[in-house]
Design an enzyme around this catalytic site. Structure first.
Site, mmCIF file in Angstrom:
data_model
loop_
_atom_site.group_PDB
_atom_site.id
_atom_site.type_symbol
_atom_site.label_atom_id
_atom_site.label_comp_id
_atom_site.label_asym_id
_atom_site.label_seq_id
_atom_site.Cartn_x
_atom_site.Cartn_y
_atom_site.Cartn_z
ATOM 1 N N HIS A 7 0.828 -1.215 0.000
ATOM 2 C CA HIS A 7 0.000 0.000 0.000
ATOM 3 C C HIS A 7 0.855 1.255 0.000
ATOM 4 O O HIS A 7 2.055 1.212 0.253
ATOM 5 C CB HIS A 7 -0.983 0.020 1.169
ATOM 6 C CG HIS A 7 -0.370 0.043 2.538
ATOM 7 N ND1 HIS A 7 -0.110 -1.102 3.268
ATOM 8 C CD2 HIS A 7 0.014 1.068 3.341
ATOM 9 C CE1 HIS A 7 0.407 -0.777 4.442
ATOM 10 N NE2 HIS A 7 0.504 0.545 4.516
ATOM 11 N N GLU A 43 -8.367 4.384 9.687
ATOM 12 C CA GLU A 43 -7.877 4.179 8.323
ATOM 13 C C GLU A 43 -8.905 3.540 7.424
ATOM 14 O O GLU A 43 -9.793 2.810 7.878
ATOM 15 C CB GLU A 43 -6.623 3.314 8.355
ATOM 16 C CG GLU A 43 -6.873 1.929 8.934
ATOM 17 C CD GLU A 43 -5.641 1.041 8.842
ATOM 18 O OE1 GLU A 43 -4.707 1.261 9.611
ATOM 19 O OE2 GLU A 43 -5.640 0.144 7.982
ATOM 20 N N GLN A 60 -3.876 3.389 1.515
ATOM 21 C CA GLN A 60 -4.257 3.408 2.926
ATOM 22 C C GLN A 60 -4.431 4.869 3.328
ATOM 23 O O GLN A 60 -3.451 5.607 3.438
ATOM 24 C CB GLN A 60 -3.162 2.753 3.781
ATOM 25 C CG GLN A 60 -3.476 2.717 5.270
ATOM 26 C CD GLN A 60 -2.322 2.138 6.086
ATOM 27 O OE1 GLN A 60 -1.167 2.466 5.853
ATOM 28 N NE2 GLN A 60 -2.635 1.291 7.046
ATOM 29 N N HIS A 84 3.844 7.265 3.756
ATOM 30 C CA HIS A 84 4.768 6.130 3.695
ATOM 31 C C HIS A 84 4.414 5.208 2.542
ATOM 32 O O HIS A 84 3.327 5.294 1.973
ATOM 33 C CB HIS A 84 4.771 5.345 5.019
ATOM 34 C CG HIS A 84 3.485 4.673 5.371
ATOM 35 N ND1 HIS A 84 2.451 5.305 6.034
ATOM 36 C CD2 HIS A 84 3.038 3.410 5.147
ATOM 37 C CE1 HIS A 84 1.452 4.452 6.213
ATOM 38 N NE2 HIS A 84 1.782 3.291 5.675
ATOM 39 N N GLU A 134 7.367 0.730 5.172
ATOM 40 C CA GLU A 134 6.719 -0.303 5.998
ATOM 41 C C GLU A 134 6.880 -1.658 5.303
ATOM 42 O O GLU A 134 6.887 -1.729 4.070
ATOM 43 C CB GLU A 134 5.226 0.068 6.124
ATOM 44 C CG GLU A 134 4.373 -0.884 6.935
ATOM 45 C CD GLU A 134 2.902 -0.435 6.968
ATOM 46 O OE1 GLU A 134 2.578 0.701 6.534
ATOM 47 O OE2 GLU A 134 2.067 -1.252 7.408
HETATM 48 N N1 CMX Z 1 8.384 10.351 5.822
HETATM 49 C C1 CMX Z 1 9.625 10.872 5.656
HETATM 50 N N2 CMX Z 1 10.336 11.461 6.653
HETATM 51 C C2 CMX Z 1 9.760 11.494 7.862
HETATM 52 C C3 CMX Z 1 8.487 10.952 8.116
HETATM 53 C C4 CMX Z 1 7.780 10.376 7.040
HETATM 54 N N3 CMX Z 1 6.561 9.858 7.186
HETATM 55 N N4 CMX Z 1 8.188 11.117 9.429
HETATM 56 C C5 CMX Z 1 9.237 11.758 9.976
HETATM 57 N N5 CMX Z 1 10.187 11.980 9.036
HETATM 58 C C6 CMX Z 1 11.456 12.682 9.222
HETATM 59 C C7 CMX Z 1 11.204 14.083 9.744
HETATM 60 O O1 CMX Z 1 11.001 14.993 8.672
HETATM 61 C C8 CMX Z 1 12.457 14.383 10.521
HETATM 62 O O2 CMX Z 1 13.462 14.795 9.658
HETATM 63 P P1 CMX Z 1 14.417 16.053 10.044
HETATM 64 O O3 CMX Z 1 15.159 15.593 11.287
HETATM 65 O O4 CMX Z 1 15.281 16.213 8.858
HETATM 66 O O5 CMX Z 1 13.492 17.189 10.304
HETATM 67 C C9 CMX Z 1 12.841 13.019 11.088
HETATM 68 O O6 CMX Z 1 12.190 12.035 10.256
HETATM 69 C C10 CMX Z 1 12.345 12.841 12.525
HETATM 70 O O7 CMX Z 1 10.965 13.157 12.497
HETATM 71 P P2 CMX Z 1 10.094 13.628 13.732
HETATM 72 O O8 CMX Z 1 9.035 14.526 13.193
HETATM 73 O O9 CMX Z 1 10.963 14.129 14.848
HETATM 74 O O10 CMX Z 1 9.361 12.302 14.119
HETATM 75 P P3 CMX Z 1 9.805 11.131 15.093
HETATM 76 O O11 CMX Z 1 11.290 10.915 15.050
HETATM 77 O O12 CMX Z 1 9.146 11.327 16.407
HETATM 78 O O13 CMX Z 1 9.057 9.926 14.336
HETATM 79 C C11 CMX Z 1 9.152 8.006 12.983
HETATM 80 C C12 CMX Z 1 9.441 9.504 13.060
HETATM 81 C C13 CMX Z 1 9.436 7.544 11.578
HETATM 82 C C14 CMX Z 1 10.058 7.277 13.993
HETATM 83 C C15 CMX Z 1 7.644 7.796 13.379
HETATM 84 O O14 CMX Z 1 6.847 8.500 12.465
HETATM 85 C C16 CMX Z 1 7.232 6.326 13.371
HETATM 86 O O15 CMX Z 1 7.462 5.602 14.324
HETATM 87 N N6 CMX Z 1 6.561 5.867 12.264
HETATM 88 C C17 CMX Z 1 6.111 4.490 12.170
HETATM 89 C C18 CMX Z 1 4.678 4.306 12.646
HETATM 90 C C19 CMX Z 1 3.680 5.045 11.797
HETATM 91 O O16 CMX Z 1 4.000 5.894 10.982
HETATM 92 N N7 CMX Z 1 2.355 4.674 11.992
HETATM 93 C C20 CMX Z 1 1.264 5.251 11.265
HETATM 94 C C21 CMX Z 1 0.870 4.396 10.068
HETATM 95 C C22 CMX Z 1 0.259 3.074 10.490
HETATM 96 C C23 CMX Z 1 0.085 2.085 9.341
HETATM 97 O O17 CMX Z 1 0.667 2.241 8.265
HETATM 98 O O18 CMX Z 1 -0.678 1.092 9.538
HETATM 99 CO CO CO Z 2 0.721 1.532 6.309
#
Ligand code: CMX
Ligand code: CO
Length: 146
Positions: A7, A43, A60, A84, A134
């Site tokens: 997705h 979602e 998604q 993502h 993912e």
């Molecule tokens: N795509 C690309 N870059 C991303 C991003 C994304 N979705 N999310 C965060 N970033 C980048 C930010 O821009 C930031 O970059 P800079 O340092 O250059 O500014 C860096 O990563 C850190 O971002 P943050 O805003 O401080 O966010 P966190 O570190 O707290 O969290 C992450 C980032 C990836 C660890 C967190 O989003 C995560 O755990 N994601 C996985 C879970 C998820 O997204 N669940 C929802 C979807 C569920 C599903 O698909 O079923």
């Molecule tokens: Co997803």
């Protein structure tokens, strides 16, 4: 082996309005919807096509359920858009271990529950050229013959 685009995750402020956009503009219907409290999202999965590995590809659509969810934080910073991508695999545990061994940060020690009973994990976007990635293993399809 990663065998399909499972997705593309799209973050939105209003799930119902966004679902209606995809229905009215492209004719895509909701295949499945759920709330995933652990991920902090409501979602809708819109099925786009079946794939040659026996799975399918979806959009998604994601709306945050709470202000401290990852999607809420992302929306506040970026506005709506592609959040993502997700690759499908028959064995998320093996893929995660293999990719971790290549030096990419895998965010979860063990895969967690995703859409439709799937098992999911994430790769850190900073290790993937800016793409939150993912990995998904779908739940087995229930057979009516059992
Ligand atoms: N795509 C690309 N870059 C991303 C991003 C994304 N979705 N999310 C965060 N970033 C980048 C930010 O821009 C930031 O970059 P800079 O340092 O250059 O500014 C860096 O990563 C850190 O971002 P943050 O805003 O401080 O966010 P966190 O570190 O707290 O969290 C992450 C980032 C990836 C660890 C967190 O989003 C995560 O755990 N994601 C996985 C879970 C998820 O997204 N669940 C929802 C979807 C569920 C599903 O698909 O079923
Ligand atoms: Co997803």
């Amino acid at each position: 082996m990663l065998t399909r685009i499972d997705h593309i995750g799209i973050a939105c402020f209003d799930l119902d309005k966004t679902v209606e956009f995809y229905r009215a503009t492209y004719g895509f219907e909701v295949f499945h919807s759920e709330v995933n409290e652990e991920q902090g999202v409501r979602e809708a999965m819109l099925k786009i096509n079946d794939t040659s590995d026996g799975g399918a590809s979806y959009l998604q659509l994601l709306e945050p359920t709470r202000e401290d969810s990852t999607v809420a934080k992302w929306l506040a910073k970026n506005g709506e858009g592609v959040h993502h991508i997700a690759f499908g695999t028959a064995d998320v545990d093996a893929e995660a271990a293999d990719i971790r061994g290549k030096g990419v940060r895998v965010l979860y020690e063990e895969p967690r529950r995703g859409s439709m009973g799937s098992r999911i994990t994430f790769l850190h976007p900073k290790d993937c050229h800016g793409v939150l990635t993912e990995l998904v293993t779908s739940a087995p399809v229930e057979s009516s013959e059992h």
